[in-house]
Enzyme design. Sequence first.
Site, PDB file in Angstrom:
ATOM      1  CE  LYS A 178      -1.956   2.955   1.942  1.00 33.93           C
ATOM      2  NZ  LYS A 178      -1.697   4.367   1.559  1.00 33.93           N
ATOM      3  CD  GLU A 254      12.673   0.534   8.407  1.00 34.36           C
ATOM      4  OE1 GLU A 254      12.344   1.098   7.357  1.00 34.36           O
ATOM      5  OE2 GLU A 254      13.501  -0.385   8.458  1.00 34.36           O
ATOM      6  CB  CYS A 288      12.898   9.164   8.319  1.00 37.91           C
ATOM      7  SG  CYS A 288      13.967   8.022   7.433  1.00 37.91           S
ATOM      8  CD  GLU A 390       9.194  13.095  11.649  1.00 40.15           C
ATOM      9  OE1 GLU A 390       8.026  12.649  11.743  1.00 40.15           O
ATOM     10  OE2 GLU A 390      10.136  12.464  11.154  1.00 40.15           O
TER      11      GLU A 390
END
Length: 486
Positions: A178, A254, A288, A390
Amino acid sequence: MKEFKHFINGEFTGSASGKTFENRNPVDNSLLGLVHEAGKTEVAAAVAAAKKAMHGPWAKLTQAARIDMLNRVADRINERFEEFLDAECKDTGKPRKVASHIDIPRGAANFKAFSETLANHPTESFKLDTPDGQGALNYGHRKPKGVVAVISPWNLPLLLMTFKVGPALACGNTVVIKPSEETPATATLLGEVMNECGVPAGVYNVVHGFGGDSAGAFLTAHPDVDAITFTGETRTGEVIMRAASVGLRNISMECGGKNPGIVFSDCDMEKAIEGTMRSAFVNCGQVCLGTERVYVERPIYEVFVQRLKEGVAKLKLGRPEDPEVDFGPLVSLEHKEKVLSYYNLAVEEGATVVIGGGVPDMGTELNNGAWVEPTIWTDLADDARVINEEIFGPCCHIRPFDTEAEVIALANDTTYGLAATVWTENTSRATRVAEAMDVGLVWVNSWFLRDLRTAFGGAKQSGIGREGGVHGLEFYTELKNICIKL
Ligand code: NAD
């Protein structure tokens, strides 16, 4: 109008419901095409195809034949390099210069590196003494997990997706992917490559759609999915873990980061500036592993801030196809709103804006796109939200520090634990600081230098488990012990 269809059982298929959503180019917000949105029917068909393929010709291939096939997939991506590059740049807006060095070649390499690792990795074996003196032989045997769901993000779409599909297939699993709703193109194109390379129908499947109450949730809840590997935000990871808990399915996570960069005064300034420019601003800050918190030892603090500012001032913003351009837009207008909300918050929280902080004037054609200025702040308090949350944009905060102990405490003062970067020419200090970081990955005098044989993953809220090299075997295979009484 281009259509992005699901790839199920070796065929491109639309949604039974006829539901589609728009795919737009973040450079100028132009319409790229319509993406079919998978409902429960398409997800069930993809999972059924993947499950059936576990018992078909794929399962009968020798490991060597499987590895040959995956090597062909890598070669074919490279042969169709321009198409993959074009698709990735349109979906993300990232400069071709960036995607041609990172996204596409590394995306292809993921099919080779893991095959080689697997082919050369031994399993354990123990001889056990028994009372009758004959003994017993134990040996480890790895079997594929089965149907693996791969849920991937938009920032490095092909690279991050194949980082999971490469080892999953090398180990003999089948996959249902996906991809992010923002970036459907390269996963779809890879379906064509799989057919061209003779990968049996049902081994590689793609369903498009959103997360909650859409393809993502339907896939992770499907009982015939044996394991789920996810890359994305920590909060999404929590939702997926809940789904995986039903039926006790294995997960690999992750997730996000708020990564520190630590610059000591004994660094090589050229390297530290060049590296921090990349770690904070490449891919428009949407990596990331990127650095959003920079700590600089006080004697070089002023010079560092000035030099980084000069570096940012030189960044060339523009269309992906311009070879001079090193900085594109954010992935979407929605993400632009999020990043701009942090730009405003930084000012409210008392930041000094060293450079940027707003929206650049890109001219009439591009002003509809998802552009923001690369931004540097100083003078925020350590508990500011901008320092702790973040942002995932082209921005960083720089703060001075005085001692090694102080900077270690500052760097570790976060709920995240993905990556850290240390800049110093003193190897003993580099080792001490690197080992003190509560993260999964540390770079010393470099950034994003990846050896695919090494472990990859995050500590704390940045993830669960390690992929990369032999570590992926733990997730993508079921290790069985076979004990033979001699
Ligand atoms: P996201 O979590 O919003 O989405 C990731 C994927 O999850 C998408 O495909 C999305 O459709 C799907 N999803 C969302 N909700 C879901 C649900 N309820 N059930 C199933 N699937 C669902 O993340 P994003 O915005 O696409 O990516 C940015 C994030 O990814 C950042 O936090 C970044 O740090 C993280 N990231 C981490 C790594 C890493 O290796 N640790 C790498 C890249 C990106």
